[in-house]
Design a protein around this motif. Structure first.
Motif, PDB file in Angstrom:
ATOM      1  N   PHE A  43      35.133  39.085  37.212  1.00 48.51           N
ATOM      2  CA  PHE A  43      35.045  40.488  37.230  1.00 48.51           C
ATOM      3  C   PHE A  43      35.011  41.113  38.390  1.00 48.51           C
ATOM      4  O   PHE A  43      36.132  42.123  38.622  1.00 48.51           O
ATOM      5  N   GLN A  46      38.769  42.155  38.530  1.00 51.69           N
ATOM      6  CA  GLN A  46      39.499  43.970  37.994  1.00 51.69           C
ATOM      7  C   GLN A  46      37.954  44.459  38.149  1.00 51.69           C
ATOM      8  O   GLN A  46      38.648  46.255  37.926  1.00 51.69           O
ATOM      9  N   LEU A  47      37.473  44.911  38.742  1.00 57.24           N
ATOM     10  CA  LEU A  47      35.942  45.796  38.964  1.00 57.24           C
ATOM     11  C   LEU A  47      36.737  46.085  40.726  1.00 57.24           C
ATOM     12  O   LEU A  47      36.376  46.845  41.723  1.00 57.24           O
ATOM     13  N   SER A  50      42.789  44.403  43.112  1.00 52.64           N
ATOM     14  CA  SER A  50      42.979  43.243  42.059  1.00 52.64           C
ATOM     15  C   SER A  50      44.763  42.907  43.221  1.00 52.64           C
ATOM     16  O   SER A  50      45.027  41.941  43.051  1.00 52.64           O
ATOM     17  N   THR A 110      36.958  49.630  35.538  1.00 52.62           N
ATOM     18  CA  THR A 110      38.254  48.855  36.147  1.00 52.62           C
ATOM     19  C   THR A 110      38.875  49.766  37.122  1.00 52.62           C
ATOM     20  O   THR A 110      38.967  50.636  37.404  1.00 52.62           O
ATOM     21  N   HIS A 111      38.764  48.932  38.306  1.00 50.51           N
ATOM     22  CA  HIS A 111      39.435  49.484  39.026  1.00 50.51           C
ATOM     23  C   HIS A 111      40.939  50.166  38.775  1.00 50.51           C
ATOM     24  O   HIS A 111      41.324  51.149  39.857  1.00 50.51           O
ATOM     25  N   SER A 112      41.143  49.456  38.183  1.00 49.02           N
ATOM     26  CA  SER A 112      43.022  50.183  37.968  1.00 49.02           C
ATOM     27  C   SER A 112      42.874  51.036  37.499  1.00 49.02           C
ATOM     28  O   SER A 112      43.350  52.128  36.926  1.00 49.02           O
ATOM     29  N   ASP A 188      39.190  37.003  31.751  1.00 51.14           N
ATOM     30  CA  ASP A 188      39.373  37.583  32.723  1.00 51.14           C
ATOM     31  C   ASP A 188      39.387  38.995  32.476  1.00 51.14           C
ATOM     32  O   ASP A 188      39.047  40.294  33.275  1.00 51.14           O
ATOM     33  N   SER A 189      39.876  39.601  30.682  1.00 53.45           N
ATOM     34  CA  SER A 189      40.122  40.767  30.677  1.00 53.45           C
ATOM     35  C   SER A 189      38.959  41.455  29.779  1.00 53.45           C
ATOM     36  O   SER A 189      38.148  42.544  30.497  1.00 53.45           O
ATOM     37  N   TRP A 190      37.730  40.858  29.199  1.00 55.13           N
ATOM     38  CA  TRP A 190      36.331  41.361  29.205  1.00 55.13           C
ATOM     39  C   TRP A 190      35.280  40.754  28.878  1.00 55.13           C
ATOM     40  O   TRP A 190      33.923  40.620  28.365  1.00 55.13           O
ATOM     41  N   ARG A 193      31.729  40.533  30.324  1.00 55.80           N
ATOM     42  CA  ARG A 193      31.030  41.836  29.870  1.00 55.80           C
ATOM     43  C   ARG A 193      30.284  41.145  29.360  1.00 55.80           C
ATOM     44  O   ARG A 193      29.012  42.078  28.907  1.00 55.80           O
TER      45      ARG A 193
END
Length: 466
Positions: A43, A46-47, A50, A110-112, A188-190, A193
């Protein structure tokens, strides 16, 4: 020469169900705490930003450290809450904080998508979890010991570290299952979580269990204790309760009891697997296998060690723990990276010896304080010591190894064990731990309606008169 001590641990109604309800919550507490560390590599990009993967990982680890920094505050705040409003209330509040932290991370954008709001959300979540973890050990230790039947306080005390280890093991096993079931892109995507959502959901179950906990007798929330207090004199109430910082020697003893225990634990459980893989003699998957085997051995041995403590007392076990690590840490850490077989053997041996500490540490700490300052008395010094020494142990070990001076860190662990040995030697000699206290926390008044324990060093026993 006779020393006057605190009242014996309260005689609560024995309840295996109360033990289950308390320790199931503790399992989930430590599952949630360790999931962060296990899934950080997934994560972090993602958070956090990146564009700099190494920086994102570093930032996530810095946030992980923040959780350690807030543990003393959690020990203080939830400790005072538990001493004032009861163990059940503190344990329930602890679960709320941990669940809230897990849920925040699980749904964090996410950070993006959200920019700096993402890492700030993670920081807030970790602050909540640090507060929770800081109060959890103290409140659950006090509760478990206070509901233990006579003659089984060592066994019940061992349940604290059993539940800690089970939570750690569940988090690690979930990591194995998810990484083997999902593709790297999905993780990496979900996929990362899932463990946080699972932890938040299971916390709802634990919350219900803790809401239905029976309050131990002599807890501030016990109606019988309220009635007894109504007839107490001011002097009697002051002798029975009082802020724990009025007992600096007892607070210092908790620091001393925790020092070697936390350094050894984080060395063997967190650092040793990665240390063994550094030179390529042991693969990462093999190190995880060794850790899993050692944790299973640890979980199985803890209750047996608790039963042994109920027969021979806590002191011999604590002395054995500190003496073995003082003498053998340097050679054991030097041998661990040689092969998978050596790693499994040394991890199992270390955790078996650690049982001598883990099975009785909650009990011995609880014995240092009377009921009305017990949770704070454990939580504040324990959380501070874990933050300063436990949280930094893996970093110091890695830094020493990177500099080519791994033996210096091994000597550091051995010296911490020697320091622990000095504190454990001051514990009174007695057989069994049922219904007795260490007798070191200060004076209690007979007017408070409790027996007064006296320690006679010449005979080395604890005698109760009332």
């Amino acid at each position: 020469m006779t020393a006057t001590a605190t009242p014996a641990l309260p005689a609560a109604t024995p309840s295996p169900r109360s033990l289950w309800n308390a320790t199931v919550g503790n399992v989930l507490e430590w599952y949630d705490w360790n999931v962060y560390a296990i899934f950080t590599p997934f994560f972090a990009p993602q958070l956090f930003d990146s564009r700099d993967p190494a920086g994102a990982l570093l930032q996530s680890l810095m946030v992980f450290a923040v959780g350690f920094l807030t543990r003393p505050l959690g020990g203080l705040l939830l400790g005072r809450w538990g001493d004032r409003f009861g163990r059940r209330s503190a344990l329930t509040l602890s679960m709320v904080f941990m669940a809230a932290g897990s849920l925040l991370i699980a749904v964090c954008p996410t950070h993006s998508a959200a920019g700096w709001a993402a890492p700030l959300t993670v920081l807030l979540a970790r602050l909540c979890q640090g507060l929770s973890a800081g109060g959890e050990f103290a409140a659950s230790s006090a509760y478990v010991v206070e509901v233990a039947p006579a003659g089984r306080r060592g066994l019940y005390s061992s349940a604290i570290y059993v539940s800690n280890a089970v939570g750690n093991l569940l988090a690690a096993l979930l990591g194995v299952v998810l990484t083997r079931s999902l593709a790297s892109a999905q993780m990496d995507s979900w996929g990362w979580r899932i463990p946080f959502l699972l932890g938040a959901g299971l916390a709802g179950y634990a919350f219900v269990l803790r809401r239905n906990l029976a309050e131990p007798r002599h807890s501030p929330d016990d109606p019988a204790e309220d009635g007894r207090r109504a007839g107490d004199t001011a002097a009697a109430r002051g002798a029975r309760g009082g802020a724990p910082w009025r007992r600096p020697a007892a607070l210092l003893r908790v620091v001393g009891f925790t020092l070697a225990g936390t350094i050894v634990y984080y060395t063997w459980v967190v650092f040793l697997p990665s240390y063994a893989t550094a030179d390529g003699a042991v693969t990462a998957s093999s190190a995880l296998l060794a850790t899993t085997i050692a944790q299973l051995v640890f979980i199985a041995a803890l209750p047996l060690t608790g039963l042994l403590a109920d027969r021979v007392g806590a002191r011999p076990l604590l002395l054995g723990f500190s003496a073995v690590f003082a003498l053998l840490t340097v050679p054991l850490l030097a041998l661990a990276p040689r092969s998978l077989g050596w790693l499994i053997g040394i991890e199992c041996l270390g955790l078996l010896v650690y049982c001598g500490y883990g099975a009785v540490a909650p009990l011995v700490m609880a014995e240092q304080f009377p009921p009305h300052s017990r949770v704070t008395g454990i939580g504040l010094p324990y959380g501070l010591t874990v933050s300063v020494f436990g949280g930094t142990a893996p970093y110091l070990a890695a830094a020493a190894g990177h500099a080519g001076h791994a033996v210096l860190y091994s000597a550091y662990v051995a010296l911490a064990s020697v320091a622990g040995l000095g504190f454990f030697l001051r514990l009174p000699r007695r057989r069994g731990v049922a219904g007795t206290t260490a007798g070191l926390a200060g004076a209690a008044s007979p007017a408070a309606g409790h027996p007064v324990a006296t320690i006679t060093p010449d005979e080395g026993g604890t005698h109760v008169r009332g």
